[in-house]
Design an enzyme around this catalytic site. Structure first.
Site, PDB file in Angstrom:
ATOM      1  N   GLY A  55       0.868  -1.182   0.000  1.00 49.17           N
ATOM      2  CA  GLY A  55       0.000   0.000   0.000  1.00 49.17           C
ATOM      3  C   GLY A  55       0.904   1.231   0.000  1.00 49.17           C
ATOM      4  O   GLY A  55       1.861   1.312   0.790  1.00 49.17           O
ATOM      5  N   ALA A  56       0.606   2.174  -0.885  1.00 50.20           N
ATOM      6  CA  ALA A  56       1.554   3.262  -1.162  1.00 50.20           C
ATOM      7  C   ALA A  56       1.999   4.059   0.086  1.00 50.20           C
ATOM      8  O   ALA A  56       3.207   4.192   0.339  1.00 50.20           O
ATOM      9  CB  ALA A  56       0.954   4.170  -2.230  1.00 50.20           C
ATOM     10  N   ARG A  95      10.371  -1.423  -4.636  1.00 49.46           N
ATOM     11  CA  ARG A  95       9.140  -1.471  -5.452  1.00 49.46           C
ATOM     12  C   ARG A  95       9.089  -0.186  -6.281  1.00 49.46           C
ATOM     13  O   ARG A  95       9.178   0.911  -5.726  1.00 49.46           O
ATOM     14  CB  ARG A  95       7.886  -1.594  -4.567  1.00 49.46           C
ATOM     15  CG  ARG A  95       7.753  -2.988  -3.938  1.00 49.46           C
ATOM     16  CD  ARG A  95       6.370  -3.260  -3.401  1.00 49.46           C
ATOM     17  NE  ARG A  95       5.411  -3.548  -4.434  1.00 49.46           N
ATOM     18  CZ  ARG A  95       4.094  -3.614  -4.222  1.00 49.46           C
ATOM     19  NH1 ARG A  95       3.602  -3.411  -3.019  1.00 49.46           N
ATOM     20  NH2 ARG A  95       3.274  -3.884  -5.211  1.00 49.46           N
ATOM     21  N   ASP A 249      -1.199   4.684  -6.510  1.00 41.44           N
ATOM     22  CA  ASP A 249       0.213   4.512  -6.155  1.00 41.44           C
ATOM     23  C   ASP A 249       1.077   5.621  -6.740  1.00 41.44           C
ATOM     24  O   ASP A 249       2.134   5.941  -6.204  1.00 41.44           O
ATOM     25  CB  ASP A 249       0.707   3.140  -6.630  1.00 41.44           C
ATOM     26  CG  ASP A 249       0.016   2.058  -5.818  1.00 41.44           C
ATOM     27  OD1 ASP A 249      -1.155   1.743  -6.124  1.00 41.44           O
ATOM     28  OD2 ASP A 249       0.616   1.572  -4.854  1.00 41.44           O
ATOM     29  N   ASN A 259      -2.785   2.618 -10.402  1.00 38.61           N
ATOM     30  CA  ASN A 259      -3.281   1.869  -9.244  1.00 38.61           C
ATOM     31  C   ASN A 259      -3.211   0.380  -9.595  1.00 38.61           C
ATOM     32  O   ASN A 259      -2.843   0.001 -10.713  1.00 38.61           O
ATOM     33  CB  ASN A 259      -4.706   2.311  -8.896  1.00 38.61           C
ATOM     34  CG  ASN A 259      -5.137   1.831  -7.526  1.00 38.61           C
ATOM     35  OD1 ASN A 259      -4.431   2.051  -6.534  1.00 38.61           O
ATOM     36  ND2 ASN A 259      -6.266   1.160  -7.433  1.00 38.61           N
ATOM     37  N   LYS A 260      -3.597  -0.449  -8.638  1.00 35.81           N
ATOM     38  CA  LYS A 260      -3.509  -1.903  -8.809  1.00 35.81           C
ATOM     39  C   LYS A 260      -4.098  -2.353 -10.142  1.00 35.81           C
ATOM     40  O   LYS A 260      -5.131  -1.835 -10.583  1.00 35.81           O
ATOM     41  CB  LYS A 260      -4.237  -2.559  -7.641  1.00 35.81           C
ATOM     42  CG  LYS A 260      -4.216  -4.051  -7.583  1.00 35.81           C
ATOM     43  CD  LYS A 260      -2.846  -4.688  -7.689  1.00 35.81           C
ATOM     44  CE  LYS A 260      -1.853  -4.190  -6.674  1.00 35.81           C
ATOM     45  NZ  LYS A 260      -0.460  -4.631  -6.973  1.00 35.81           N
TER      46      LYS A 260
HETATM   47  O1  MRU Z   1       0.606  -3.886  -4.583  1.00 32.44           O
HETATM   48  P1  MRU Z   1      -0.028  -3.176  -3.435  1.00 32.44           P
HETATM   49  O2  MRU Z   1      -0.872  -4.051  -2.583  1.00 32.44           O
HETATM   50  O3  MRU Z   1       0.982  -2.384  -2.645  1.00 32.44           O
HETATM   51  O4  MRU Z   1      -0.965  -2.150  -4.177  1.00 32.44           O
HETATM   52  C1  MRU Z   1      -1.812  -1.368  -3.444  1.00 32.44           C
HETATM   53  C2  MRU Z   1      -2.809  -0.662  -4.245  1.00 32.44           C
HETATM   54  O5  MRU Z   1      -2.877  -0.704  -5.431  1.00 32.44           O
HETATM   55  C3  MRU Z   1      -3.636   0.240  -3.497  1.00 32.44           C
HETATM   56  O6  MRU Z   1      -4.911   0.278  -4.005  1.00 32.44           O
HETATM   57  C4  MRU Z   1      -2.901   1.550  -3.593  1.00 32.44           C
HETATM   58  O7  MRU Z   1      -1.612   1.366  -3.057  1.00 32.44           O
HETATM   59  C5  MRU Z   1      -3.443   2.624  -2.913  1.00 32.44           C
HETATM   60  S1  MRU Z   1      -2.852   2.549  -1.284  1.00 32.44           S
HETATM   61  C6  MRU Z   1      -3.763   3.624  -0.415  1.00 32.44           C
END
Ligand code: MRU
Length: 369
Positions: A55-56, A95, A249, A259-260
């Site tokens: 999560g960012a 990352r 992100d 985003n994801k």
């Molecule tokens: O790969 P991750 O689990 O770190 O990715 C997270 C996401 O895509 C979240 O939706 C994004 O980080 C927003 S965090 C508030």
């Protein structure tokens, strides 16, 4: 947020030994609640790459604590500036997509510029990392207040019938130290007695929706329904979705949102069905130096085994099972970019703005050059 009766953030300093950083092990949730100790730069690097933390905003805070731990590794022989910049480079490489990581690490390094002794470096680095956690918590609180207005407006239009919110991945308190970005407005609406219901995308391949968002919402008494990633379009056509809110992100100065993976397809479906599509994000997730998200944002490619295997609970243990022929070639792109034209608005700590350079500049003029 509370787990049972106990308040937790998703990262904190050990109360009795400040050389240890504590994190909730997100690889184990929702099956086991375990806390992991991070004692070195290497521990931080591993925790970010293996997604013990993810999560960012949390990745950013963890990276910041990584620099603090780097200051504790200084010996009389250490060439301090070289040591810190190597640690920063190493941690930033863990990352690539979430800009919060480099933002937070550079924030701490900037604070360390005028410090010389290892003791003062450690004290300042720790204070800066804690400050980042507090800033992110406050950002989420503000995002909550601004996003609440959107939910209230829909609720009024629906005359109090539940507001159906679709979200992807996990942008909750686990990802954000506390409250969450996407979840903060939802928690506030729930506290105010506004009926809400969340469609939770399972979020293959790692299932952060099924494992983490479902866990968080359940812990907080928010009604939710878990859906396969591909069901969102159907639900939108059936008018079962009032608003989509996702995290980010990395967002460009022009409003393109990384985003994801799978977020872009939700945005396209929302656009076709005239459903508002909002991204909730703190300014630490905006990369003010870039304009074209599709061309300029580096998309993380992760281990193809995350696609070939599914991990869950079997016989009381976390286990992985293969879901395809053994020699299958799989690809695992962790994120995608939703161009700004499909984004109805950005819910930030400063308020809601359109996903355009003009509006982002008006809100964050001090970050533009
Ligand atoms: O790969 P991750 O689990 O770190 O990715 C997270 C996401 O895509 C979240 O939706 C994004 O980080 C927003 S965090 C508030």
């Amino acid at each position: 947020m509370k787990i049972g009766n106990q308040y937790y953030q998703s990262i904190w300093i050990d109360e009795t030994d400040p050389s240890i950083i504590k994190v909730i092990d997100q690889q184990k949730l929702p099956f086991f609640f375990e806390i992991k100790d991070l004692r070195s730069v290497d521990d931080v690097y591993s925790a970010i790459t293996d997604m013990t933390v993810r999560g960012a905003p949390l990745i950013g805070a963890t990276g910041a604590f990584g620099i603090y731990l780097a200051t504790l590794e200084i010996t009389p022989q250490t060439i301090i500036r070289e040591h810190l910049s190597n640690a920063a480079r190493y941690l930033i490489s863990s990352r690539p997509t979430a800009v919060n990581l480099s933002w937070a690490i550079n924030y701490v390094l900037e604070k360390l510029k005028s410090e010389k002794s290892s003791a003062s470096l450690a004290k300042t680095a720790m204070a800066a990392a804690v400050q980042i956690c507090e800033m992110e918590k406050d950002n989420c609180r503000q995002i909550g207040k601004h996003g609440l207005k959107l939910i209230e407006t829909i609720s009024r239009k629906k005359r109090g019938k539940p507001v159906n919110i679709l979200t992807h991945c996990n942008a909750g308190w686990l990802a954000c130290i506390d409250y969450g970005t996407v979840t903060a407005p939802i928690y506030l609406a729930h506290e105010k007695g506004i009926p809400v219901h969340v469609w939770v995308d399972e979020t293959r391949p790692r299932n952060q929706g099924a494992k983490l968002t479902a866990y968080e919402l359940g812990q907080n008494g928010i009604p939710y329904t878990l859906i396969p990633d591909n069901s969102g379009g159907y639900l939108m056509q059936q008018k079962q979705v009032d608003i989509v809110i996702v995290g980010s992100d990395r967002t460009t100065r022009t409003g393109d949102v990384a985003n994801k993976t799978g977020t872009y397809l939700k945005a396209l479906a929302a656009f076709d069905n005239k459903i508002p599509f909002y991204c909730a994000l703190p300014s630490s997730s905006i990369d003010f130096s870039i304009s074209d998200g599709v061309k300029e944002i580096i998309i993380e490619e992760r281990d193809p085994d995350e696609v070939k295997f599914v991990t869950g609970l079997a016989e009381g243990k976390i286990q992985s099972v293969r879901i395809c022929p053994e020699d299958t070639v799989a690809a695992n792109y962790g994120f995608d970019v939703t161009p700004a034209r499909f984004v109805t608005g950005l819910i930030t700590e400063k308020g809601i703005c359109k996903a355009t350079e003009k509006d982002i500049k008006e809100m964050f003029s001090y970050k533009f050059n």
